[in-house]
Motif scaffolding. Structure first.
Motif, short mmCIF file in Angstrom:
data_model
loop_
_atom_site.label_atom_id
_atom_site.label_comp_id
_atom_site.label_asym_id
_atom_site.label_seq_id
_atom_site.Cartn_x
_atom_site.Cartn_y
_atom_site.Cartn_z
N GLY A 241 -42.56 2.89 -12.23
CA GLY A 241 -41.76 1.83 -11.62
C GLY A 241 -42.53 0.57 -11.31
N GLY A 242 -43.77 0.48 -11.76
CA GLY A 242 -44.54 -0.75 -11.58
C GLY A 242 -45.19 -0.86 -10.23
N ALA B 16 -40.26 -7.01 -17.23
CA ALA B 16 -40.34 -8.45 -17.46
C ALA B 16 -41.73 -8.98 -17.16
N LEU B 17 -42.15 -9.91 -18.02
CA LEU B 17 -43.36 -10.69 -17.76
C LEU B 17 -42.92 -12.12 -17.52
N GLU C 129 -41.57 -5.60 -12.94
CA GLU C 129 -42.37 -6.76 -13.32
C GLU C 129 -43.77 -6.31 -13.77
N VAL C 130 -44.22 -6.83 -14.90
CA VAL C 130 -45.58 -6.54 -15.34
C VAL C 130 -46.41 -7.82 -15.19
N ALA D 178 -39.15 -16.99 -6.49
CA ALA D 178 -37.73 -16.74 -6.70
C ALA D 178 -37.54 -15.68 -7.79
N TYR D 179 -38.37 -15.77 -8.82
CA TYR D 179 -38.28 -14.78 -9.90
C TYR D 179 -38.67 -13.40 -9.39
N GLU D 180 -39.76 -13.37 -8.66
CA GLU D 180 -40.24 -12.11 -8.09
C GLU D 180 -39.13 -11.42 -7.30
#
Lengths: 455, 455
Positions: free
Chosen positions: A452-453, A244-245, A282-283, A270-272
């Motif tokens: 895995g980012g 997700a970006l 997360e990218v 919150a998104y993080e």
């Protein structure tokens, strides 16, 4: 019936109606019909416009209810007010709507009012809807293309494994166009704009169970129902990688996102946290999301983060190694045993370390020698970087590396930096299904995603 | 005589000898001669090889001292041992040498020994030298091209203002090839490899006073004389922007750098401090250095860091705004006054904020309206992003934006994301000397450089 069942007809429609169809090339609906036909959709297509008897050889209907058939997808390519008018009329045979029209919430209080009314009507009539203010669906599986942008302007990628979900239509167009240009494919793309009904969670639920989708890439401005997103994303991650970006992270990106699709971005933290909890990778940027799509088309995630680098250009090797370390990936050195073996096989001036530098004296088989000897248990992923200057390096190296990669359980990423010639020869890789990254940075972004980012 | 005077003949040679010249297309020297001729070098070219009377219509000499002329640049394209042999002979007429041969320090103790002897001979004979293990010079001003890679494989950029200094030849080839591919030009490129003599400081001294060079980009694996580098870089920065990419920052990149050009990278922190002290703008990656070169060809640095974003695609605008904030740049909102003015001029659904979103209803003149009204004192730099989907947007917008940019004292950066079509139409900008950035991230990297880099 699960929620998934509620929207899967968007991805296997048997009939599509185009409301506002027109033979006028200046109309968006003209381009939509052209794209649908070009895509080779095998179901029924019903143009709808009271002003015409026939458009492009297809019988044209004055209104949806004149069609004596169930309509799986009705594309609305008419002004916002007309959308409401039509939906208020006889539309008992419409299951799903894709409302590409703008003029709703994204335009201010009046538009917001209209969107609220739209939502009420849709709920009353039991019609599921994507949009408004969206491009809809580009689907290489069901052969549906509702984008109102000509393929002359935005190239369409061929079929592959990654599906893309996005609020932003321009983002969908940008990533599709660039991926096609780089020889990469895609599975399904959904641009759902203002999300009056169908949102990322609905789509994630469907894609989790979708065999044609190997991985999911998300472009998120905002999520309405955080709890549901967390649940559906977590479930999807059990089955396939999700990246997700999140944009609109801070003011003023956040403000722009709100005006763009009329949404409130919410606090980035919150998104993080939600991404981390759900196992979503997360990218950080558009480029990283694109690189993620390219690499996830072919490779699954890996467990470790130890990278082997093989190159024929010292400076490139160092740049890749640096970028790896910068991203938190490891570039462990070769074992003594491997070094000794390689010294016998590689060109005289080769640097037998990690990065392995085959130098300008490289021949095709040296890449295979290096992979065979060095890509052992000590590494999780290999980045193979090719500069095409060396006189003895040929295009045939692509087939040789592929033959190795097929029997290798671990990912082999190709980096082919440079311009015209480099991209031409790199097509030897993309033609056989291996994604190519055109800068050291880009290859490392892809490797990072597979590992895995960012931790 | 200043030190600068000592190497300027490399950049305005009147005579070039090619030692090891050959009519055999498999030899590196064949490609070098081809490139020199293709480049249109106007001085004298002397092929040297005892085995031939003539090569490509040029009289061929058995040895340097048979040429009754001063040789400004003698390119050595012979094995390492032959380099020493020839230099030990009669070479009184050679001022400068470019030793492209490998087989020196980068290959181990024996090679290192040879390089020490090479250095001694050069000093004894008073010959200045670039290399060994390098590509030498690509110079659009003096029309010199000593690269042993064919222009079929690595495209040559046209003339422009940025000069590039690099230890790595593969790095030189990569950045030249990609810049040419993106329609960007270059002034002079020096690949000095192992730096037995001429190094970054010598070159910086020359480039500081070079009118053809507007800015300098450095790729650094290691610096030998830190004190001198600090002095020359500081002086150069007084006259023009200097950007630098330091690779081999940490183990193992550092180890690879050491093997690559036989240098020791040293602690990264020392470089960081030196860059800061000298006023050198440090970039983080190959991509950022390339973006820096493109943007510095056209624009000087700016004082502030307040960015105005104008786009016709909401998602792109938000991505750019996010990337700006992430990089520490500011994206302040429009003033009320400007908002009111813009509301009257822009399309109905346009978002009158920063980013300004002109939407799919955009016409060419809306970009100009937005620039004229919004790009005031509140902003230091504008990023103008164009998606080419909107039907009323035409290629002619390039000329209109240029007309604005020419009379504007501040930089206007063009972002044109996407693939084939987008790059085609973007050439309308590059053709008139405006650099184009193909992703939101790339445009922001360029903006960051103009704002002085990461703080």
């Amino acid at each position: 019936m699960t929620t998934e069942g509620q929207i899967d007809f968007f991805f296997k429609p048997e009939s599509i109606a185009l409301i506002g169809a027109s033979p006028n090339p200046k109309k968006l609906s003209f381009t939509i019909l052209e794209n649908l036909l070009k895509m080779g959709f095998q179901g029924k297509i019903y143009p709808i416009n009271p002003g015409y008897q026939e458009i492009r050889g297809l019988k044209c209907y004055p209104a949806p209810d004149e069609i004596k058939d169930r309509i799986d997808i009705a594309i609305f390519a008419v002004p916002a007010s007309t959308v409401l008018e039509i939906l208020n009329g006889h539309v008992e045979n419409i299951k799903g709507a894709i409302i590409v029209s703008s003029g709703f919430r994204e335009t201010g209080p009046e538009g917001k009012e209209m969107e609220i009314r739209l939502k009420e009507i849709l709920e009353k009539k039991g019609i599921r809807a994507m949009g408004p203010n969206c491009l809809g669906i580009y689907d290489t599986v069901s052969k549906v293309d509702t984008f109102f942008i000509s393929s002359d302007k935005v190239e369409r990628p061929v079929r592959d494994g990654v599906s893309v979900l996005t609020q932003s239509g321009s983002f969908a167009a940008m990533i599709m166009d660039e991926m096609a240009n780089e020889g990469a494919g895609i599975s399904r793309v959904v641009s759902y704009g203002n999300k009056v009904d169908v949102d990322e969670s609905d789509c994630l639920e469907f894609l989790a169970g979708d065999e044609a989708t190997k991985a999911v890439a998300l472009y998120i401005e905002s999520v309405g129902n955080g709890r549901r997103f967390l649940a559906t994303a977590s479930e999807c991650v059990q089955k396939k990688p999700v990246v997700a970006l999140k944009v609109g992270k801070r003011e003023p990106g956040a403000k722009a996102a709100s005006s763009h699709t009329g949404a409130i971005s919410g606090r980035y933290e919150a998104y993080e946290a939600a991404f981390r909890k759900a196992g979503v990778i997360e990218v950080e940027s558009y480029e990283e999301l694109k690189d993620a799509c390219k690499v996830l088309n072919r490779y699954p995630l890996v467990r470790g983060n130890r990278i082997l680098i093989i190159t024929d250009g010292g400076g490139i090797g160092i740049s890749i190694a640096d970028a790896c370390e910068e991203a938190g990936l490891k570039v462990p050195d070769l074992s003594k045993e491997v070094m000794e073996k390689l010294e016998k096989k590689l060109p005289a001036f080769a640097s037998v370390r990690n990065p392995v530098d085959l130098t300008g004296n490289v021949k095709d088989e040296h890449y295979i020698d290096a992979l065979q000897e060095a890509f052992g248990e000590e590494y999780d992923l290999a980045i193979v970087s090719l500069l095409w200057g060396p006189p003895l390096l040929s295009k045939e190296v692509a087939e040789k590396i592929k033959a190795f990669a097929i029997h290798c359980e671990k990912p082999v990423l190709i980096c082919s930096p440079g311009g015209r010639f480099s991209r031409e020869v790199a097509s030897a890789f993309t033609a056989i299904g291996m994604p190519v990254f055109f800068t050291p940075d880009s290859a490392v972004r892809a490797a990072l995603v597979l590992c895995g980012g960012k931790k």
